[in-house]
Write an enzyme that holds these catalytic residues in place. Structure first.
Site, PDB file in Angstrom:
ATOM      1  N   ASP A   1       0.835  -1.200   0.000  1.00 21.63           N
ATOM      2  CA  ASP A   1       0.000   0.000   0.000  1.00 21.63           C
ATOM      3  C   ASP A   1       0.871   1.252   0.000  1.00 21.63           C
ATOM      4  O   ASP A   1       1.603   1.517   0.953  1.00 21.63           O
ATOM      5  CB  ASP A   1      -0.917  -0.003   1.229  1.00 21.63           C
ATOM      6  CG  ASP A   1      -1.992   1.056   1.124  1.00 21.63           C
ATOM      7  OD1 ASP A   1      -2.939   0.855   0.334  1.00 21.63           O
ATOM      8  OD2 ASP A   1      -1.896   2.087   1.821  1.00 21.63           O
TER       9      ASP A   1
ATOM     10  N   TYR B   1       3.026   9.712   0.912  1.00 22.70           N
ATOM     11  CA  TYR B   1       4.051   9.034   1.706  1.00 22.70           C
ATOM     12  C   TYR B   1       5.466   9.441   1.297  1.00 22.70           C
ATOM     13  O   TYR B   1       6.419   9.248   2.048  1.00 22.70           O
ATOM     14  CB  TYR B   1       3.899   7.509   1.612  1.00 22.70           C
ATOM     15  CG  TYR B   1       2.553   6.983   2.074  1.00 22.70           C
ATOM     16  CD1 TYR B   1       1.648   7.790   2.755  1.00 22.70           C
ATOM     17  CD2 TYR B   1       2.184   5.655   1.812  1.00 22.70           C
ATOM     18  CE1 TYR B   1       0.412   7.300   3.169  1.00 22.70           C
ATOM     19  CE2 TYR B   1       0.956   5.171   2.233  1.00 22.70           C
ATOM     20  CZ  TYR B   1       0.065   5.982   2.894  1.00 22.70           C
ATOM     21  OH  TYR B   1      -1.154   5.491   3.293  1.00 22.70           O
TER      22      TYR B   1
ATOM     23  N   LYS C   1      -2.235   6.201  -4.053  1.00 22.23           N
ATOM     24  CA  LYS C   1      -3.320   7.156  -3.811  1.00 22.23           C
ATOM     25  C   LYS C   1      -2.855   8.553  -4.220  1.00 22.23           C
ATOM     26  O   LYS C   1      -1.697   8.907  -3.989  1.00 22.23           O
ATOM     27  CB  LYS C   1      -3.695   7.154  -2.319  1.00 22.23           C
ATOM     28  CG  LYS C   1      -4.154   5.795  -1.810  1.00 22.23           C
ATOM     29  CD  LYS C   1      -4.464   5.797  -0.330  1.00 22.23           C
ATOM     30  CE  LYS C   1      -3.271   5.563   0.567  1.00 22.23           C
ATOM     31  NZ  LYS C   1      -2.651   4.244   0.438  1.00 22.23           N
TER      32      LYS C   1
ATOM     33  N   HIS D   1      -7.231   9.862  -2.154  1.00 20.66           N
ATOM     34  CA  HIS D   1      -6.742   9.704  -0.774  1.00 20.66           C
ATOM     35  C   HIS D   1      -7.719  10.281   0.251  1.00 20.66           C
ATOM     36  O   HIS D   1      -8.006   9.651   1.268  1.00 20.66           O
ATOM     37  CB  HIS D   1      -5.369  10.364  -0.622  1.00 20.66           C
ATOM     38  CG  HIS D   1      -4.548   9.764   0.479  1.00 20.66           C
ATOM     39  ND1 HIS D   1      -3.176   9.636   0.407  1.00 20.66           N
ATOM     40  CD2 HIS D   1      -4.889   9.248   1.680  1.00 20.66           C
ATOM     41  CE1 HIS D   1      -2.724   9.062   1.519  1.00 20.66           C
ATOM     42  NE2 HIS D   1      -3.752   8.838   2.309  1.00 20.66           N
TER      43      HIS D   1
END
Length: 327
Positions: A76, A81, A106, A141
């Site tokens: 994921d 990130y 995302k 997201h």
């Protein structure tokens, strides 16, 4: 806190082997995955920007490679990130064939606010960073007010173009989905939200299940906070399992995809072991009682912050839904 639905309610069609859930596009989705948030990079606007994702003795690429070596295949990822290039390098160095992987990313609110071209450019960046020519799944997201419907329509175009094999949403409330639904050409395959005994929202889960949308759970282990709970520990002792395994089983037993995150190989193996036992009805009833009004309030505060984070709406708070389905 009332619980009107059966405690053994399943929110997804679990495969015969008990290790996958069937998506509305016919694809089998692994019931457990590895989360990459804060591995090698901590976003500046993170709620916990002052907390590192792992000890300095752990190299980020080694963490990802350990996850792959222990058997995780659903990885994921996300633009937010900030580590997809590192993840892509780790995957390549691991030698695991792309065909075995289930890669999810995302798109963040800043690109959604900017519009179509920014979203398409971000997808191209994610694909290049992850060293692949397609994603198994691409998600919104957070439902940025006034922007998420148009953003999802761009994802539908990406699906039609073959750049992604499935599309979905993340952090959607019932109200966000109701806003999106009239404009759908393709029903989302998943909604990724926080699910654990301390934030178990059966009405929301049942709503999305009724729409054919599978739930993915982040913070399933409550960022480690749930391990010390007396109820969780007692149930773990009964089954000769660890608290993290009980929390993981709480999700997968209901057909909710578990996204586990840890940086230690022994913990990775521990978190994978959620298919060798079953929680009893009584166990589930006890775990269900751990959701509190304070936890729901904390959830709404996070939602209000994140739907506008890193966009101009952060200053005005424009469009944030005052009331959403909480349970």
């Amino acid at each position: 806190f009332p619980r009107t639905r059966s405690t053994m309610q399943s929110y997804g069609e679990i495969s015969p082997d008990g290790k996958n859930v069937k998506l509305n596009n016919g694809t089998l989705h692994p019931l457990i995955g590895f989360g990459t948030y804060k591995v090698g990079f901590v976003p500046a606007s993170s709620n916990t920007a002052d907390v590192p994702g792992h000890p300095p003795d752990r190299q980020p690429k080694d963490i990802i490679k350990d996850a792959l070596a222990t058997g995780y295949r659903y990885i994921d990822c996300a633009q937010f990130y900030g580590n997809e290039a590192m993840v892509g390098e780790a995957i390549t160095e691991s030698g695991v064939p792309r065909s075995e992987l289930f890669l999810v990313s995302k798109v963040w609110g800043d690109k959604m606010y900017e519009g179509k071209e920014a979203i398409l450019a971000q997808l191209a960046t994610s694909l290049a960073s992850l060293q692949t020519d397609y994603l198994d799944m691409y998600l919104i997201h957070w439902p940025v007010p006034g922007k998420h419907v148009a953003a999802y329509q761009v994802l539908e175009e990406c699906l039609a173009a073959g750049k992604v094999r499935a599309i979905g949403v993340s952090n959607y409330t019932v109200e966000d989905y109701t806003e999106l639904e009239p404009h759908l050409k393709v029903v989302p395959v998943v909604n990724q939200i926080e699910v654990n005994p301390f934030l178990y929202r059966p009405k929301t889960l049942a709503f999305f299940a009724s729409k054919g949308v599978v739930t993915q759970s982040y913070r399933a282990l409550r960022q480690g906070k749930g391990m010390e709970d007396a109820t969780v520990q007692a149930i773990a002792q009964t089954h000769n399992k660890t608290p993290s395994q009980v929390l993981g089983r709480f999700c997968v037993q209901r057909g909710i995809v578990l996204i586990a995150k840890t940086v230690r190989k022994e913990r990775m193996l521990e978190n994978l072991d959620v298919f060798s036992f079953q929680l009893a009805e009584e166990d589930m009833q006890q775990l269900d009682k751990l959701t509190t009004e304070d936890n729901l309030k904390e959830y709404k505060e996070l939602y209000d912050k994140c739907v506008v984070r890193d966009t101009p709406l952060q200053a005005t708070k424009e469009g944030i839904k005052a009331v959403v389905t909480m349970d």
